[in-house]
Design a protein around this motif. Sequence first.
Motif, PDB file in Angstrom:
ATOM      1  N   ILE A 158      10.852  -4.084 -14.650  1.00  0.00           N
ATOM      2  CA  ILE A 158      11.203  -2.972 -14.265  1.00  0.00           C
ATOM      3  C   ILE A 158      10.183  -1.864 -14.937  1.00  0.00           C
ATOM      4  CG2 ILE A 158      12.924  -0.901 -14.313  1.00  0.00           C
ATOM      5  CD1 ILE A 158      13.771  -3.425 -13.056  1.00  0.00           C
ATOM      6  N   LYS A 159       9.629  -1.675 -16.207  1.00  0.00           N
ATOM      7  CA  LYS A 159       8.707  -0.942 -16.548  1.00  0.00           C
ATOM      8  C   LYS A 159       7.442  -1.182 -15.996  1.00  0.00           C
ATOM      9  CE  LYS A 159       6.267   0.299 -20.786  1.00  0.00           C
ATOM     10  NZ  LYS A 159       6.164  -0.201 -22.402  1.00  0.00           N
ATOM     11  N   VAL A 160       6.863  -2.234 -15.706  1.00  0.00           N
ATOM     12  CA  VAL A 160       5.628  -2.416 -15.166  1.00  0.00           C
ATOM     13  C   VAL A 160       5.631  -2.092 -13.700  1.00  0.00           C
ATOM     14  CG1 VAL A 160       5.871  -5.041 -14.578  1.00  0.00           C
ATOM     15  CG2 VAL A 160       3.549  -4.204 -15.059  1.00  0.00           C
ATOM     16  N   SER A 161       6.680  -2.562 -12.889  1.00  0.00           N
ATOM     17  CA  SER A 161       6.865  -2.090 -11.376  1.00  0.00           C
ATOM     18  C   SER A 161       6.591  -0.590 -11.512  1.00  0.00           C
ATOM     19  CB  SER A 161       8.019  -2.621 -11.007  1.00  0.00           C
ATOM     20  OG  SER A 161       8.120  -4.146 -11.129  1.00  0.00           O
ATOM     21  N   ARG A 162       7.431   0.131 -12.439  1.00  0.00           N
ATOM     22  CA  ARG A 162       7.334   1.472 -12.276  1.00  0.00           C
ATOM     23  C   ARG A 162       5.917   2.210 -12.359  1.00  0.00           C
ATOM     24  NH1 ARG A 162      10.984   5.613 -12.325  1.00  0.00           N
ATOM     25  NH2 ARG A 162      10.426   7.662 -13.072  1.00  0.00           N
ATOM     26  N   GLU A 163       5.154   1.484 -13.320  1.00  0.00           N
ATOM     27  CA  GLU A 163       4.091   2.045 -13.665  1.00  0.00           C
ATOM     28  C   GLU A 163       3.012   1.620 -12.556  1.00  0.00           C
ATOM     29  OE1 GLU A 163       3.050  -0.425 -17.099  1.00  0.00           O
ATOM     30  OE2 GLU A 163       4.027   1.056 -18.490  1.00  0.00           O
ATOM     31  N   HIS A 164       2.999   0.557 -11.839  1.00  0.00           N
ATOM     32  CA  HIS A 164       2.312   0.324 -10.644  1.00  0.00           C
ATOM     33  C   HIS A 164       2.577   1.051  -9.451  1.00  0.00           C
ATOM     34  CE1 HIS A 164      -0.052  -3.532 -11.390  1.00  0.00           C
ATOM     35  NE2 HIS A 164       0.771  -3.314 -12.527  1.00  0.00           N
TER      36      HIS A 164
ATOM     37  N   PRO B 245       0.761  -1.276  -0.024  1.00  0.00           N
ATOM     38  CA  PRO B 245      -0.036  -0.097   0.025  1.00  0.00           C
ATOM     39  C   PRO B 245       0.834   1.150   0.042  1.00  0.00           C
ATOM     40  CG  PRO B 245       0.093  -1.032   2.156  1.00  0.00           C
ATOM     41  CD  PRO B 245       0.615  -2.032   1.299  1.00  0.00           C
ATOM     42  N   ILE B 246       2.106   1.184   0.367  1.00  0.00           N
ATOM     43  CA  ILE B 246       2.967   2.117   0.392  1.00  0.00           C
ATOM     44  C   ILE B 246       3.765   2.576  -1.032  1.00  0.00           C
ATOM     45  CG2 ILE B 246       4.962   3.584   1.445  1.00  0.00           C
ATOM     46  CD1 ILE B 246       4.225   2.095   3.889  1.00  0.00           C
ATOM     47  N   TRP B 247       4.466   1.519  -1.373  1.00  0.00           N
ATOM     48  CA  TRP B 247       5.146   1.637  -2.688  1.00  0.00           C
ATOM     49  C   TRP B 247       4.192   1.317  -3.821  1.00  0.00           C
ATOM     50  CZ3 TRP B 247       9.875   3.662  -2.151  1.00  0.00           C
ATOM     51  CH2 TRP B 247      10.476   3.471  -0.833  1.00  0.00           C
TER      52      TRP B 247
ATOM     53  N   GLY C 115       1.043   3.841  -5.578  1.00  0.00           N
ATOM     54  CA  GLY C 115       1.740   4.127  -4.421  1.00  0.00           C
ATOM     55  C   GLY C 115       1.572   5.574  -3.702  1.00  0.00           C
ATOM     56  N   LEU C 116       1.662   5.639  -2.520  1.00  0.00           N
ATOM     57  CA  LEU C 116       1.512   7.007  -2.137  1.00  0.00           C
ATOM     58  C   LEU C 116       2.435   8.281  -2.519  1.00  0.00           C
ATOM     59  CD1 LEU C 116       1.527   6.205   1.630  1.00  0.00           C
ATOM     60  CD2 LEU C 116      -0.401   5.963   0.316  1.00  0.00           C
TER      61      LEU C 116
ATOM     62  N   LYS D 104       5.758   7.514  -5.073  1.00  0.00           N
ATOM     63  CA  LYS D 104       5.949   7.428  -6.320  1.00  0.00           C
ATOM     64  C   LYS D 104       7.156   7.424  -6.867  1.00  0.00           C
ATOM     65  CE  LYS D 104       1.177   8.841  -6.997  1.00  0.00           C
ATOM     66  NZ  LYS D 104       0.579   7.728  -7.242  1.00  0.00           N
ATOM     67  N   PRO D 105       7.689   6.715  -7.966  1.00  0.00           N
ATOM     68  CA  PRO D 105       9.148   6.765  -8.687  1.00  0.00           C
ATOM     69  C   PRO D 105       9.246   8.079  -9.063  1.00  0.00           C
ATOM     70  CG  PRO D 105       8.005   4.655  -9.171  1.00  0.00           C
ATOM     71  CD  PRO D 105       6.829   5.478  -8.428  1.00  0.00           C
ATOM     72  N   SER D 106       8.367   8.930  -9.486  1.00  0.00           N
ATOM     73  CA  SER D 106       8.608  10.146 -10.157  1.00  0.00           C
ATOM     74  C   SER D 106       8.683  11.303  -9.094  1.00  0.00           C
ATOM     75  CB  SER D 106       7.393  10.694 -11.016  1.00  0.00           C
ATOM     76  OG  SER D 106       6.217  10.692 -10.248  1.00  0.00           O
ATOM     77  N   ASN D 107       8.316  10.860  -7.893  1.00  0.00           N
ATOM     78  CA  ASN D 107       8.654  11.801  -6.586  1.00  0.00           C
ATOM     79  C   ASN D 107       9.831  11.573  -5.719  1.00  0.00           C
ATOM     80  OD1 ASN D 107       6.325  13.328  -7.687  1.00  0.00           O
ATOM     81  ND2 ASN D 107       4.861  12.137  -6.455  1.00  0.00           N
ATOM     82  N   ARG D 108      10.437  10.575  -5.939  1.00  0.00           N
ATOM     83  CA  ARG D 108      11.718  10.245  -4.825  1.00  0.00           C
ATOM     84  C   ARG D 108      12.948  11.301  -5.357  1.00  0.00           C
ATOM     85  NH1 ARG D 108      11.933   3.633  -6.596  1.00  0.00           N
ATOM     86  NH2 ARG D 108       9.563   3.238  -6.134  1.00  0.00           N
ATOM     87  N   GLY D 109      13.181  11.612  -3.978  1.00  0.00           N
ATOM     88  CA  GLY D 109      14.193  12.717  -4.223  1.00  0.00           C
ATOM     89  C   GLY D 109      15.556  12.138  -3.960  1.00  0.00           C
TER      90      GLY D 109
END
Length: 630
Positions: A445-451, A253-255, A456-457, A461-466
């Motif tokens: 890798i691609k489908v994991s990132r999409e999910h 539920p987090i990732w 993800g909270l 989200k991969p796009s928001n990781r600092g």
Amino acid sequence: MKSKKKSLCIIFAVALVFSVLIELGLFTVNRSVVFENGSVSLLQKEGCSLIPANYNVDGNRYGQNDVDPQLNFSGVNEDVKTVYIKFGSRIIKDTPVQIYYAEKDMDFTPDNSRRTTVTFPSKSLIMEIPEGDYASLRIDIDGDFALEDVIVSSSSAKTVTHFDGSFNVLHVLIFFAVISIALFIIVKWATSEKSVKSLTTFEFIFLVGCFIFYSLWTLKRYNYAPDEAMRYDVSLFFFENNRLPIGHEVANPIWGFSYALLPTMLCNVLDYIPMKLASLFTSSDYIILLAARMVSVCCATGVVYYLIKASKQIFTSYIRWIMIILVAGMPQFAFLASYINNDICALLGISMILYAWTLAINENWNFKNALLLSVGMATCATSYYNSYMWILASIFIYFITYFYQNKKDYKGFVKLSSFIVIVTLLLMGYLFARHVYLYNDLIGIKVSREHGEMYGLEAYKPSNRGTPYRQGYSLMDMLIGMEWITITYKSFIGIFGYMAYQLDNHIYKLYALFFVIAFIGIVIRLFRIFANLKHEKLTLQQTVFTLALIACGVVTVCLSVYYSYCSDFQPQGRYCYPMLPALAIFTARGFETLLGFIKNEKARIASVSAICTVIVAISINSYYSVLLLT
């Protein structure tokens, strides 16, 4: 012939006795929850009604369809202190549960409630509330579940052990078969003629000791190590549904994603077997978890086994024990052996590959070596991506060493190469083919990132990781300023729990000194080689072997650096563990050079013994001083 029959009779007799004792001592004993003042089932109590809200109800299954889901029990009218919720299937970890209690003509408020979070996938939950005569209860369970019963009591719950008088013949037969096979192997090994490749008595005892030691590390609470919860979610789903999960079925539920979205699920596939076997004897969630963890124990023991075998091919003296003990006694290695993870599976594949290399270099390639190489490569391929350099290096070594030994034997090369490719693809093919079919993504890798982006909270989200890269830090800023090197080094030696429990600083300093001394030995060895001393001259195969080890170590560290810098800042030493066997070999080589300056043989043996003893002592100390606190 008579002596063989007599030995078999003794083995079967001993196995039967132990099987019966195990059944009587362990499996005729049951544990149950009891209440001193008795208990009442709310689902069966006359006059008590259950009204669910914000759930889709199908029989005893409840699926949350809106916020604030509720199970409202009216007409309770009981003196209640304990609420015992029995589920029809395991409720997932981290599920929030809140119980509201109200006396007659009172409303439910946050002040008259108790809240908890499920810490372990379980079929039951026991909660205590302030004792009182309550007319109604409300239970809020966020998520989907199957409800078997809700039991209340005016006393605390107690778990009691009792003999139920049952005796399961199937249990006895299974244990009889397992113990008989184990005894037969031990007797066969003890009475057979030993070759140079065979384990000596001391090596066998050492291997058994490692298995026992790693098993002791498993006796910890659930989810006390990085990623175990997410890994176990996949294993548990496979265990309960007899199929691997698809898509979002076990997403965190987090990732927002799960490890089922990656084809590297070897540990989860292997977990299925011991979990199913354990379920024949018990329904205990903890025992089934321990059964799954035993896969890691067996993998770690397998790593030590193949390193013992490989060390005999690499070294000609007792120096090889530095290589073996450095890996087997590394605190972080023992920690990886204690919980559900793919790192230790990858190390097993690497140790197989390493042994196959050494056999081929010393004895030439054959179908037996090729089979071992194929199994090792398939194990790495389905375990962890950071071990893939060992697969690439295997191709490099195979090509060069085969033609170095067999010149222009193209026919034999094609035949053996085809065998390696076919066996490797057969062993690893299903998981990758399944992934392509389900997600059109070979490595996931691609489908994991999409999910992760979809579910993800927001902050995770991969796009928001600092990441350091996104924050504008340079690589050196990350390595030194953000202490990537320091944290990675320490966790390579041993940091436990969720990177929370460190060893004493002097242990990290001692290991640093150990590696510096070994490095000095390597430098001296290189000077000798460059000086063209005949006794230090390397053959082409030795050169290729050395370069392959260096490449595997360097690429592993570079991958970990890249991941932390560009994807997710995770300075964890376990990501560098595919380099451990190579590091152990070079460390032993360094000490071999330095100890060569000691002319007295007994003094050299004493020095090696002292080094190995210190490493073992540190490993044992780390278990008692750190893990017993987690």
